[in-house]
Design a protein around this motif. Structure first.
Motif, PDB file in Angstrom:
ATOM      1  N   VAL A 274       0.866  -1.188   0.000  1.00 22.74           N
ATOM      2  CA  VAL A 274       0.000   0.000   0.000  1.00 22.74           C
ATOM      3  C   VAL A 274       0.896   1.228   0.000  1.00 22.74           C
ATOM      4  CG1 VAL A 274      -1.797   1.252   1.240  1.00 22.74           C
ATOM      5  CG2 VAL A 274      -1.764  -1.253   1.289  1.00 22.74           C
ATOM      6  N   GLU A 275       0.782   2.021  -1.050  1.00 18.53           N
ATOM      7  CA  GLU A 275       1.618   3.211  -1.155  1.00 18.53           C
ATOM      8  C   GLU A 275       1.123   4.287  -0.178  1.00 18.53           C
ATOM      9  OE1 GLU A 275       4.334   3.545  -2.826  1.00 18.53           O
ATOM     10  OE2 GLU A 275       4.214   1.585  -3.806  1.00 18.53           O
ATOM     11  N   PRO A 276       2.037   4.926   0.537  1.00 11.57           N
ATOM     12  CA  PRO A 276       1.619   5.991   1.456  1.00 11.57           C
ATOM     13  C   PRO A 276       1.162   7.230   0.690  1.00 11.57           C
ATOM     14  CG  PRO A 276       4.012   5.830   1.375  1.00 11.57           C
ATOM     15  CD  PRO A 276       3.481   4.685   0.565  1.00 11.57           C
ATOM     16  N   LEU A 277       0.411   8.088   1.377  1.00  8.45           N
ATOM     17  CA  LEU A 277      -0.046   9.332   0.778  1.00  8.45           C
ATOM     18  C   LEU A 277       1.114  10.312   0.642  1.00  8.45           C
ATOM     19  CD1 LEU A 277      -3.294   9.909   2.886  1.00  8.45           C
ATOM     20  CD2 LEU A 277      -3.130   8.871   0.621  1.00  8.45           C
ATOM     21  N   SER A 278       1.012  11.194  -0.326  1.00  5.44           N
ATOM     22  CA  SER A 278       2.011  12.257  -0.451  1.00  5.44           C
ATOM     23  C   SER A 278       1.819  13.226   0.717  1.00  5.44           C
ATOM     24  CB  SER A 278       1.843  13.006  -1.774  1.00  5.44           C
ATOM     25  OG  SER A 278       0.616  13.724  -1.780  1.00  5.44           O
ATOM     26  N   GLU A 279       2.794  14.110   0.938  1.00  5.08           N
ATOM     27  CA  GLU A 279       2.693  15.061   2.050  1.00  5.08           C
ATOM     28  C   GLU A 279       1.446  15.928   1.916  1.00  5.08           C
ATOM     29  OE1 GLU A 279       6.033  17.375   3.286  1.00  5.08           O
ATOM     30  OE2 GLU A 279       7.433  15.722   3.043  1.00  5.08           O
ATOM     31  N   MET A 280       1.153  16.356   0.697  1.00  3.25           N
ATOM     32  CA  MET A 280      -0.020  17.213   0.478  1.00  3.25           C
ATOM     33  C   MET A 280      -1.310  16.434   0.714  1.00  3.25           C
ATOM     34  SD  MET A 280      -1.040  19.497  -2.866  1.00  3.25           S
ATOM     35  CE  MET A 280       0.434  20.496  -2.743  1.00  3.25           C
ATOM     36  N   GLU A 281      -1.382  15.204   0.209  1.00  2.00           N
ATOM     37  CA  GLU A 281      -2.570  14.368   0.406  1.00  2.00           C
ATOM     38  C   GLU A 281      -2.777  14.064   1.891  1.00  2.00           C
ATOM     39  OE1 GLU A 281      -2.746  11.693  -3.693  1.00  2.00           O
ATOM     40  OE2 GLU A 281      -1.336  11.132  -2.090  1.00  2.00           O
ATOM     41  N   ALA A 282      -1.663  13.780   2.591  1.00  2.00           N
ATOM     42  CA  ALA A 282      -1.731  13.464   4.020  1.00  2.00           C
ATOM     43  C   ALA A 282      -2.252  14.662   4.808  1.00  2.00           C
ATOM     44  CB  ALA A 282      -0.355  13.050   4.527  1.00  2.00           C
ATOM     45  N   PHE A 283      -1.745  15.855   4.488  1.00  2.00           N
ATOM     46  CA  PHE A 283      -2.154  17.055   5.220  1.00  2.00           C
ATOM     47  C   PHE A 283      -3.612  17.410   4.922  1.00  2.00           C
ATOM     48  CE2 PHE A 283      -1.827  21.639   6.433  1.00  2.00           C
ATOM     49  CZ  PHE A 283      -1.458  21.424   7.738  1.00  2.00           C
TER      50      PHE A 283
ATOM     51  N   SER B  26       3.238  25.161  11.694  1.00  2.00           N
ATOM     52  CA  SER B  26       4.460  24.360  11.546  1.00  2.00           C
ATOM     53  C   SER B  26       4.367  23.052  12.330  1.00  2.00           C
ATOM     54  CB  SER B  26       5.668  25.170  12.021  1.00  2.00           C
ATOM     55  OG  SER B  26       6.830  24.380  12.006  1.00  2.00           O
ATOM     56  N   THR B  27       3.840  23.130  13.570  1.00  2.00           N
ATOM     57  CA  THR B  27       3.693  21.936  14.414  1.00  2.00           C
ATOM     58  C   THR B  27       2.724  20.939  13.795  1.00  2.00           C
ATOM     59  OG1 THR B  27       4.118  23.290  16.370  1.00  2.00           O
ATOM     60  CG2 THR B  27       3.170  21.122  16.743  1.00  2.00           C
ATOM     61  N   LEU B  28       1.636  21.447  13.195  1.00  2.00           N
ATOM     62  CA  LEU B  28       0.660  20.568  12.545  1.00  2.00           C
ATOM     63  C   LEU B  28       1.305  19.774  11.416  1.00  2.00           C
ATOM     64  CD1 LEU B  28      -2.518  22.842  12.281  1.00  2.00           C
ATOM     65  CD2 LEU B  28      -2.147  20.929  13.831  1.00  2.00           C
ATOM     66  N   LYS B  29       2.076  20.483  10.580  1.00  2.00           N
ATOM     67  CA  LYS B  29       2.718  19.815   9.442  1.00  2.00           C
ATOM     68  C   LYS B  29       3.738  18.783   9.899  1.00  2.00           C
ATOM     69  CE  LYS B  29       1.941  23.510   6.125  1.00  2.00           C
ATOM     70  NZ  LYS B  29       2.505  24.595   5.329  1.00  2.00           N
TER      71      LYS B  29
ATOM     72  N   GLN C  71       4.965  12.817  10.835  1.00  2.00           N
ATOM     73  CA  GLN C  71       5.344  11.655  11.641  1.00  2.00           C
ATOM     74  C   GLN C  71       4.489  10.433  11.310  1.00  2.00           C
ATOM     75  OE1 GLN C  71       8.004  11.508  13.791  1.00  2.00           O
ATOM     76  NE2 GLN C  71       8.439  13.558  13.013  1.00  2.00           N
ATOM     77  N   CYS C  72       3.300  10.665  10.725  1.00  2.83           N
ATOM     78  CA  CYS C  72       2.408   9.553  10.364  1.00  2.83           C
ATOM     79  C   CYS C  72       2.870   8.834   9.108  1.00  2.83           C
ATOM     80  CB  CYS C  72       0.980  10.063  10.183  1.00  2.83           C
ATOM     81  SG  CYS C  72       0.262  10.705  11.699  1.00  2.83           S
ATOM     82  N   ASP C  73       3.883   9.391   8.439  1.00  4.38           N
ATOM     83  CA  ASP C  73       4.525   8.715   7.309  1.00  4.38           C
ATOM     84  C   ASP C  73       3.558   8.380   6.174  1.00  4.38           C
ATOM     85  OD1 ASP C  73       6.949   7.983   6.257  1.00  4.38           O
ATOM     86  OD2 ASP C  73       6.868   5.933   6.994  1.00  4.38           O
TER      87      ASP C  73
END
Length: 199
Positions: free
Chosen positions: A57-66, A85-88, A93-95
């Protein structure tokens, strides 16, 4: 319980090492009995050692994850400049794992205190570090954790905030705490008295 079922789907989530299904009491699924076993794991070696078919299962990109995170936790948190900044970093960390992102968002939904978010970030980092056998401590991290615990006690009405920056325990809660400690000799209670001299 499973022996009485003719068909079932059993999901074992977040498995980190090979396990014996027989020792756990799970009948090994076969094509004949129509049963299925789904295993989620990070190390691919675990899936291979248990004879599972590998589906990456491919992980989400940073933009998709956020985006997923904000859709669950609430985009109004972006209105707090010191929190962005803390939110991002926390989502990072959820990778890119959707389940981890959704779980984090549901846990922290409605939280607007920057210190509590920073403590959550530190706890996530510490959790990941402990898995990798790395231990990291700092005075600043301990302060943030203490602040987060203090806020939880306040929100659950176990502590009251004075007019200033002090908190106090309600007399009823203090009496209950003393009653509990008297039931066991494992506790040491110290009474502290503060004297104020009025001129």
């Amino acid at each position: 319980m499973l022996k009485g079922k003719k068909r079932y789907v059993l999901i074992l989530d977040d498995v980190w090492k090979e396990i014996s299904l027989e020792e756990v009491g799970i009948t090994e699924p076969t094509v004949m009995d129509g049963c299925k076993l789904v295993l989620t794991t990070h190390p691919m070696e675990v899936a291979r050692s248990m004879g599972c078919e590998e589906i990456k299962v491919e992980p989400l990109s940073e933009m998709e994850a956020f985006d997923l995170f904000l859709s669950k936790v609430g985009s109004e948190l972006l209105d707090i400049p010191t929190l962005q900044s803390t939110l991002k970093q926390t989502v990072k960390q959820c990778d890119g794992l959707p389940l981890a992102i959704v779980t984090l968002a549901n846990t922290m939904k409605g939280e607007r205190d920057v210190h509590i978010w920073e403590n959550a970030l530190n706890e996530l980092k510490a959790c990941i570090a402990s898995v990798e056998n790395v231990v990291e401590k700092s005075r600043k991290a301990m302060y943030k954790k203490g602040h987060a615990n203090l806020k939880r006690l306040e929100r659950n009405c176990l502590l009251e905030r004075d007019d200033g920056n002090c908190v106090k325990m309600h007399d009823l809660m203090r009496a209950m705490a003393l009653y509990i400690t008297r039931q066991s000799h494992r506790y040491l209670v110290r009474f502290l008295m503060t004297l104020s001299l009025l001129s």
